[in-house]
Design an enzyme around this catalytic site. Sequence first.
Site, PDB file in Angstrom:
ATOM      1  CG  ASP A  36      -2.184   0.796   1.095  1.00 16.89           C
ATOM      2  OD1 ASP A  36      -2.056   2.025   0.943  1.00 16.89           O
ATOM      3  OD2 ASP A  36      -3.281   0.217   1.128  1.00 16.89           O
ATOM      4  CG  ASP A  60       2.213   4.252  -7.015  1.00 16.83           C
ATOM      5  OD1 ASP A  60       1.189   3.696  -7.476  1.00 16.83           O
ATOM      6  OD2 ASP A  60       2.540   5.422  -7.291  1.00 16.83           O
ATOM      7  CB  VAL A  61      -0.570  -0.977  -7.875  1.00 18.21           C
ATOM      8  CG1 VAL A  61      -0.625  -1.756  -6.579  1.00 18.21           C
ATOM      9  CG2 VAL A  61      -1.730   0.004  -8.002  1.00 18.21           C
ATOM     10  CG  ASN A  86      -8.470  -4.503  -2.031  1.00 19.49           C
ATOM     11  OD1 ASN A  86      -9.695  -4.430  -2.126  1.00 19.49           O
ATOM     12  ND2 ASN A  86      -7.774  -3.789  -1.150  1.00 19.49           N
ATOM     13  CE1 TYR A 150     -13.914   2.631  -8.147  1.00 16.50           C
ATOM     14  CE2 TYR A 150     -15.988   1.678  -8.847  1.00 16.50           C
ATOM     15  CZ  TYR A 150     -14.937   1.725  -7.959  1.00 16.50           C
ATOM     16  OH  TYR A 150     -14.902   0.853  -6.882  1.00 16.50           O
ATOM     17  CB  THR A 185     -14.173   1.138   2.942  1.00 11.50           C
ATOM     18  OG1 THR A 185     -14.324   1.752   1.652  1.00 11.50           O
ATOM     19  CG2 THR A 185     -14.639  -0.302   2.887  1.00 11.50           C
TER      20      THR A 185
HETATM   21  N1  LIG Z   1     -16.039   0.580  -0.700  1.00 13.57           N
HETATM   22  C1  LIG Z   1     -16.858   0.253  -1.671  1.00 13.57           C
HETATM   23  O1  LIG Z   1     -18.059   0.563  -1.658  1.00 13.57           O
HETATM   24  C2  LIG Z   1     -16.359  -0.560  -2.842  1.00 13.57           C
HETATM   25  C3  LIG Z   1     -17.308  -1.102  -3.718  1.00 13.57           C
HETATM   26  C4  LIG Z   1     -16.878  -1.865  -4.799  1.00 13.57           C
HETATM   27  C5  LIG Z   1     -15.514  -2.043  -5.008  1.00 13.57           C
HETATM   28  N2  LIG Z   1     -14.626  -1.489  -4.145  1.00 13.57           N
HETATM   29  C6  LIG Z   1     -13.214  -1.712  -4.427  1.00 13.57           C
HETATM   30  O2  LIG Z   1     -12.604  -2.289  -3.297  1.00 13.57           O
HETATM   31  C7  LIG Z   1     -11.210  -1.980  -3.308  1.00 13.57           C
HETATM   32  C8  LIG Z   1     -10.805  -1.511  -1.930  1.00 13.57           C
HETATM   33  O3  LIG Z   1     -11.500  -0.312  -1.644  1.00 13.57           O
HETATM   34  P1  LIG Z   1     -11.891   0.148  -0.170  1.00 13.57           P
HETATM   35  O4  LIG Z   1     -13.327   0.472  -0.205  1.00 13.57           O
HETATM   36  O5  LIG Z   1     -11.357  -0.794   0.830  1.00 13.57           O
HETATM   37  O6  LIG Z   1     -11.120   1.560  -0.130  1.00 13.57           O
HETATM   38  P2  LIG Z   1     -10.015   2.147   0.853  1.00 13.57           P
HETATM   39  O7  LIG Z   1      -9.808   3.547   0.372  1.00 13.57           O
HETATM   40  O8  LIG Z   1     -10.393   1.913   2.270  1.00 13.57           O
HETATM   41  O9  LIG Z   1      -8.715   1.280   0.537  1.00 13.57           O
HETATM   42  C9  LIG Z   1      -8.014   1.375  -0.677  1.00 13.57           C
HETATM   43  C10 LIG Z   1      -6.538   1.232  -0.388  1.00 13.57           C
HETATM   44  O10 LIG Z   1      -5.834   1.276  -1.649  1.00 13.57           O
HETATM   45  C11 LIG Z   1      -4.661   2.027  -1.450  1.00 13.57           C
HETATM   46  N3  LIG Z   1      -4.166   2.569  -2.705  1.00 13.57           N
HETATM   47  C12 LIG Z   1      -4.674   3.579  -3.446  1.00 13.57           C
HETATM   48  N4  LIG Z   1      -3.901   3.821  -4.513  1.00 13.57           N
HETATM   49  C13 LIG Z   1      -2.888   2.928  -4.454  1.00 13.57           C
HETATM   50  C14 LIG Z   1      -1.759   2.675  -5.273  1.00 13.57           C
HETATM   51  N5  LIG Z   1      -1.505   3.411  -6.367  1.00 13.57           N
HETATM   52  N6  LIG Z   1      -0.921   1.684  -4.928  1.00 13.57           N
HETATM   53  C15 LIG Z   1      -1.134   0.952  -3.803  1.00 13.57           C
HETATM   54  N7  LIG Z   1      -2.186   1.148  -2.986  1.00 13.57           N
HETATM   55  C16 LIG Z   1      -3.035   2.136  -3.311  1.00 13.57           C
HETATM   56  C17 LIG Z   1      -5.071   3.128  -0.482  1.00 13.57           C
HETATM   57  O11 LIG Z   1      -3.920   3.725   0.163  1.00 13.57           O
HETATM   58  C18 LIG Z   1      -5.977   2.383   0.475  1.00 13.57           C
HETATM   59  O12 LIG Z   1      -5.267   1.874   1.580  1.00 13.57           O
HETATM   60  C19 LIG Z   1     -11.025  -0.957  -4.435  1.00 13.57           C
HETATM   61  O13 LIG Z   1     -10.526  -1.619  -5.585  1.00 13.57           O
HETATM   62  C20 LIG Z   1     -12.426  -0.451  -4.673  1.00 13.57           C
HETATM   63  O14 LIG Z   1     -12.615   0.041  -5.986  1.00 13.57           O
HETATM   64  C21 LIG Z   1     -15.011  -0.770  -3.065  1.00 13.57           C
END
Ligand SMILES: NC(=O)c1ccc[n+]([C@@H]2O[C@H](COP(=O)([O-])OP(=O)(O)OC[C@H]3O[C@@H](n4cnc5c(N)ncnc54)[C@H](O)[C@@H]3O)[C@@H](O)[C@H]2O)c1
Length: 245
Positions: A36, A60-61, A86, A150, A185
């Site tokens: 992360d 950083d991905v 993720n 998105y 989240t």
């Molecule tokens: N929360 C929702 O409602 C929801 C719904 C559908 C899908 N998702 C997907 O679930 C996944 C996780 O989301 P979440 O809700 O836990 O969000 P979150 O913001 O709590 O966590 C996302 C994490 O990704 C990290 N991140 C961002 N850019 C990055 C990069 N370039 N390299 C490495 N890490 C990076 C952030 O620092 C963070 O810790 C995402 O792919 C999101 O699109 C979330």
Amino acid sequence: MRMQGKGVIVTGGASGIGAAAVRRMVEEGARAVIADMNIEAGEALVRDLGEDKARFVRTDVTDQAQVEALFRQAEEFCGVDAVFNNAGIGHQAAAVETTDEEWGQVISINLTGVFRVAREAMRYMQGRGGSIVNCASILGHFGQSQTAPYTAAKGGVVNMTRTLALEGAPDGIRVNSISPGYVDTPLLDLLEQEVKDFLVSLHPVQRLGRPEEVANAALFLASDEASFITGADLPVDGGFLAGKS
Ligand SMILES: NC(=O)c1ccc[n+]([C@@H]2O[C@H](COP(=O)([O-])OP(=O)(O)OC[C@H]3O[C@@H](n4cnc5c(N)ncnc54)[C@H](O)[C@@H]3O)[C@@H](O)[C@H]2O)c1
């Protein structure tokens, strides 16, 4: 212990769904690498779980060299039997208001980043086997206003997963995706409370998901319990997609 002796990488593992997945995988016997950008949250999670169980690798991905370094460190710490791909960011704006920079940022993290990590995982897993779980979204399955980059990224993740599954199958590499509904989240922090209330009403179960509920699905697909499942997308959405098809 469904992940006993396994090594996993969780990208975006410092927060939300990813952090919940790290916890569940470790509870089930895995050693986990948290990849992360959020150093503070990632290191705090390691302190909580114990340095023998988890390691934080600032990653950083969007950066290929950092992704390669991640796999080198994971190989040394625990090996890589499974990857929960993720990391992702949210974005909300009308298409006509979306800049090239915003488009590029969302695609480079949510789609190209997922590809980059999956590609590295498949290179590592060749001759070894393994499981890759890509995080898509219900928004990878239908259109929604104000989410052009998105939805493009998440739709891409769903279909790319099928292709990667076909390529990985001869090597015993399973590739699946999960499609969460709206989950409580920090990603939803950019939404007004009244928008969140509206989102609740769209789920047949009349609530948002909890990160642990998505983590449990990722755990299942990462584990050997899902040994005959590849190329699939698993909705984890309180029935949201059932009303869309
Ligand atoms: N929360 C929702 O409602 C929801 C719904 C559908 C899908 N998702 C997907 O679930 C996944 C996780 O989301 P979440 O809700 O836990 O969000 P979150 O913001 O709590 O966590 C996302 C994490 O990704 C990290 N991140 C961002 N850019 C990055 C990069 N370039 N390299 C490495 N890490 C990076 C952030 O620092 C963070 O810790 C995402 O792919 C999101 O699109 C979330």
